[in-house]
Write a protein that holds these residues in place. Structure first.
Motif, PDB file in Angstrom:
ATOM      1  N   ILE A  24      15.899  -5.946  15.623  1.00  0.00           N
ATOM      2  CA  ILE A  24      14.563  -5.836  15.310  1.00  0.00           C
ATOM      3  C   ILE A  24      15.400  -5.944  13.514  1.00  0.00           C
ATOM      4  O   ILE A  24      14.045  -6.705  12.591  1.00  0.00           O
ATOM      5  N   PHE A  25      16.194  -5.483  13.564  1.00  0.00           N
ATOM      6  CA  PHE A  25      17.271  -6.181  11.983  1.00  0.00           C
ATOM      7  C   PHE A  25      18.133  -6.913  11.578  1.00  0.00           C
ATOM      8  O   PHE A  25      18.136  -6.154  12.848  1.00  0.00           O
ATOM      9  N   THR A  26      18.575  -7.346  11.654  1.00  0.00           N
ATOM     10  CA  THR A  26      20.489  -7.818  11.240  1.00  0.00           C
ATOM     11  C   THR A  26      20.262  -8.898   9.665  1.00  0.00           C
ATOM     12  O   THR A  26      19.541  -8.800   9.385  1.00  0.00           O
ATOM     13  N   GLU A  27      22.038  -8.605   9.127  1.00  0.00           N
ATOM     14  CA  GLU A  27      22.074  -8.787   7.620  1.00  0.00           C
ATOM     15  C   GLU A  27      23.260  -8.983   8.271  1.00  0.00           C
ATOM     16  O   GLU A  27      24.595  -8.928   8.724  1.00  0.00           O
ATOM     17  N   TRP A  35      17.237  -7.352  -0.521  1.00  0.00           N
ATOM     18  CA  TRP A  35      16.449  -6.058  -0.636  1.00  0.00           C
ATOM     19  C   TRP A  35      17.543  -5.307  -0.282  1.00  0.00           C
ATOM     20  O   TRP A  35      17.240  -4.034  -1.033  1.00  0.00           O
ATOM     21  N   TRP A  36      18.627  -5.476  -0.361  1.00  0.00           N
ATOM     22  CA  TRP A  36      19.632  -3.908  -0.522  1.00  0.00           C
ATOM     23  C   TRP A  36      20.089  -4.281  -2.022  1.00  0.00           C
ATOM     24  O   TRP A  36      19.963  -4.623  -3.061  1.00  0.00           O
ATOM     25  N   ILE A  79      22.677   0.692  -0.019  1.00  0.00           N
ATOM     26  CA  ILE A  79      20.898   0.992   0.667  1.00  0.00           C
ATOM     27  C   ILE A  79      20.477  -0.584   1.186  1.00  0.00           C
ATOM     28  O   ILE A  79      20.134  -1.218   0.477  1.00  0.00           O
ATOM     29  N   SER A  80      19.951  -0.538   2.448  1.00  0.00           N
ATOM     30  CA  SER A  80      19.005  -1.098   2.996  1.00  0.00           C
ATOM     31  C   SER A  80      17.595  -1.132   2.900  1.00  0.00           C
ATOM     32  O   SER A  80      17.179  -0.605   2.147  1.00  0.00           O
ATOM     33  N   PRO A  81      16.974  -2.550   2.781  1.00  0.00           N
ATOM     34  CA  PRO A  81      15.556  -2.731   2.780  1.00  0.00           C
ATOM     35  C   PRO A  81      14.427  -2.039   4.158  1.00  0.00           C
ATOM     36  O   PRO A  81      15.864  -1.337   4.635  1.00  0.00           O
ATOM     37  N   PRO A  82      13.617  -1.428   3.729  1.00  0.00           N
ATOM     38  CA  PRO A  82      13.540  -0.724   4.747  1.00  0.00           C
ATOM     39  C   PRO A  82      12.968  -1.942   6.060  1.00  0.00           C
ATOM     40  O   PRO A  82      12.924  -2.867   6.032  1.00  0.00           O
TER      41      PRO A  82
END
Length: 249
Positions: A24-27, A35-36, A79-82
């Motif tokens: 769903i999401f990876t960084e 966007w962190w 803090i992560s992006p939404p």
């Protein structure tokens, strides 16, 4: 269902998602901040020159300052992006995992938190990093965020320094954060660690999987094994579990 715990004093690398799993999401922080952002300073993104001195994978990671110890009295979130989570997870659950390296002062911690109301309130996911591992480790193929299904969330890494001590150590670093949809991994036998972590993970750092270059210099029946840091002595004051996948009895 049960989980087997192996408790020693001290990280798991070679992470792999169970199959099938939907990311769903990876960084990986290779594109800088994206966007962190940091709430109340302290955090940075790039190539560390102290602590691990290298990312887990690639050139970049996030950390509590990349070129020196984190400051005393720090109280700051990365803090992560939404992240929009699906309403009905196809695999039955939503999970978070990451790679981490840390050396924290006594009484100082990093907590993983989550919010679904735009950073007004933060829920603690029950994951707290303290003391140290001083090696890249895999934490956790199963931080359960299923209760937030259908919400748009943000994830935070919250550094809290208690103000004690004369100087702080290197701090906390993370890489390869992933949120995925799937069933939690189940224990596969025999657990010979030849295919990576296979769903095993380190609670509070220090355990690794691979071919050791100290100690036994190899596995019992093959090259790989699990150990408390496979290429250097385990960190002082380590307090860490090597935890199995779920076991159906």
């Amino acid at each position: 269902m049960f989980v087997i715990l192996l408790l020693l004093l001290p990280a798991i690398a070679m992470a792999a998602l169970p199959s099938p799993a939907s990311i769903i999401f990876t960084e990986d922080f290779e594109s800088d901040w994206g966007w962190w952002y940091a709430d109340n300073g302290v955090w940075d993104v790039g190539t560390p020159t102290h602590g691990p001195t290298a990312a887990f994978e690639g050139a970049a990671c996030a950390g509590t300052t990349l070129d020196g110890p984190y400051p005393q009295h720090a109280d700051s979130r990365l803090i992560s992006p939404p992240i929009a989570l699906p309403n009905s997870p196809e695999g039955g659950g939503l999970w978070l995992d990451l790679e981490n390296w840390f050396a924290m002062g006594a009484g100082d911690v990093v907590m993983i938190e989550i919010t679904d109301d735009g950073t007004v309130t933060w829920d603690n996911l029950g994951v707290v990093f303290g003391n140290g591992s001083e090696c890249w480790t895999h934490h956790r193929t199963a931080i359960d965020v299923t209760e937030y299904a259908g919400d748009t969330v943000q994830i935070a890494f919250h550094l809290v320094d208690d103000g004690g001590g004369a100087a702080n150590p290197a701090g906390f670093f993370l890489d390869l954060l992933t949120v995925w949809d799937g069933a939690p991994p189940a224990l596969s036998l025999p657990a010979d660690f030849e295919t990576g972590d296979a769903g095993w993970f380190a609670d509070n750092g220090s355990w690794q999987i691979g071919q050791p270059t100290i100690g036994p210099m190899g596995g019992y029946a093959s090259d790989n094994c699990a150990g408390t840091n496979i290429d250097a002595p385990y960190a002082r004051y380590a307090d860490s579990r090597l935890v199995s996948p779920l076991v159906d009895l």
